[in-house]
Design a protein around this motif. Structure first.
Motif, short mmCIF file in Angstrom:
data_model
loop_
_atom_site.label_atom_id
_atom_site.label_comp_id
_atom_site.label_asym_id
_atom_site.label_seq_id
_atom_site.Cartn_x
_atom_site.Cartn_y
_atom_site.Cartn_z
N LEU A 1 0.80 -1.16 -0.06
CA LEU A 1 0.10 0.05 0.11
C LEU A 1 0.97 1.36 0.06
O LEU A 1 0.31 2.14 -0.52
CB LEU A 1 -0.82 -0.20 1.29
CG LEU A 1 -1.96 -1.17 1.50
CD1 LEU A 1 -2.53 -1.09 2.72
CD2 LEU A 1 -2.89 -1.23 0.32
N ALA A 2 2.13 1.09 0.36
CA ALA A 2 2.94 2.36 0.71
C ALA A 2 3.16 3.32 -0.45
O ALA A 2 2.86 4.54 -0.50
CB ALA A 2 4.15 2.14 1.19
N GLY A 3 3.25 2.77 -1.67
CA GLY A 3 3.51 3.51 -2.96
C GLY A 3 2.26 4.25 -3.20
O GLY A 3 2.40 5.55 -3.65
N GLY A 4 0.89 3.68 -3.30
CA GLY A 4 -0.15 4.34 -3.62
C GLY A 4 -0.28 5.46 -2.71
O GLY A 4 -0.76 6.60 -2.84
N VAL A 5 -0.23 5.01 -1.33
CA VAL A 5 -0.54 6.17 -0.19
C VAL A 5 0.47 7.29 -0.32
O VAL A 5 0.01 8.41 -0.34
CB VAL A 5 -0.52 5.59 1.07
CG1 VAL A 5 -0.72 6.48 2.28
CG2 VAL A 5 -1.66 4.53 1.41
N ILE A 6 1.71 7.00 -0.59
CA ILE A 6 2.71 8.18 -0.78
C ILE A 6 2.54 8.96 -2.15
O ILE A 6 2.47 10.53 -2.22
CB ILE A 6 4.22 7.51 -0.90
CG1 ILE A 6 4.40 7.13 0.63
CG2 ILE A 6 5.19 8.69 -1.52
CD1 ILE A 6 5.78 6.42 0.75
N ALA A 7 2.01 8.40 -3.24
CA ALA A 7 1.67 9.32 -4.47
C ALA A 7 0.61 10.04 -4.27
O ALA A 7 0.30 11.08 -4.79
CB ALA A 7 1.39 7.98 -5.59
N ARG A 8 -0.51 9.39 -3.08
CA ARG A 8 -1.72 10.30 -3.17
C ARG A 8 -1.58 11.65 -2.18
O ARG A 8 -1.94 12.55 -2.11
CB ARG A 8 -2.97 9.32 -2.32
CG ARG A 8 -4.15 10.01 -1.93
CD ARG A 8 -5.35 9.70 -2.71
NE ARG A 8 -6.46 10.27 -2.16
CZ ARG A 8 -7.09 11.26 -2.17
NH1 ARG A 8 -6.44 12.46 -2.90
NH2 ARG A 8 -7.98 11.80 -1.62
#
Length: 168
Positions: free
Chosen positions: A67-74
């Motif tokens: 999940l980390a990549g998507g959360v950081i992108a958001r």
């Protein structure tokens, strides 16, 4: 002051800030390890059961890494780093005061879940600084993390020794 000097000063300040975050993350993580024997005793589980508890807690890292990549992108790496740190630290008392294996697993799960977000966000910040400065900084930042783990471990051991001396 020229625009280049201002940009360099901003980057230096950002590098110091990220270095502090690496140090703090290492310190937080390291405060748990020296306490594991005491925690295991209080929770009243075997070493094998502790291994299972740690493994189950570590599943959170796998979930968080998905999940980390998507959360950081958001939300951006800075916000994720700050809020992830606050959430991670919030689980420390639960680990320290756990009285049963289920609570210990849940507390470790929370700590390790948010730790993945922090790790990815810190590395994104460090990589961006490295690219802007055209110089490698990741080795220094990870050195601060290592220094934080040593500091956290030593402080935790000293506090544990002082507590034992007070009980005697």
């Amino acid at each position: 002051m020229s625009a280049a000097e201002v940009a360099d000063a901003v980057d230096r300040r950002a590098l110091r800030s990220v270095a502090v975050q690496f140090f703090a993350n290492g310190t937080v993580y390291a405060t748990v390890i020296p306490r594991l024997p005491d925690i295991r005793e209080r929770v009243d589980i075997s070493i094998g059961a502790l291994g299972l508890v740690l493994t189950l807690g570590s599943v959170a890292s796998l979930i968080g890494s998905l999940l980390a990549g998507g959360v950081i992108a958001r939300f951006g790496s800075r916000k994720v780093m700050i809020y992830g740190t606050a959430c991670s630290i919030a689980f420390l008392p639960l680990i320290g005061f756990s009285t049963g294996p289920v609570l210990l697993v849940a507390a470790l799960f929370g700590l390790l879940f948010f730790d993945v977000f922090i790790d990815v966000a810190m590395n994104v910040q460090g990589s961006a600084l490295s690219a802007r400065r055209h110089t490698p900084v990741m080795n220094r930042l990870h050195g601060f993390w290592s220094l934080g783990t040593v500091t956290g471990g030593v402080v935790t051991v000293l506090v544990s020794l002082l507590r034992r001396m007070d009980r005697q």
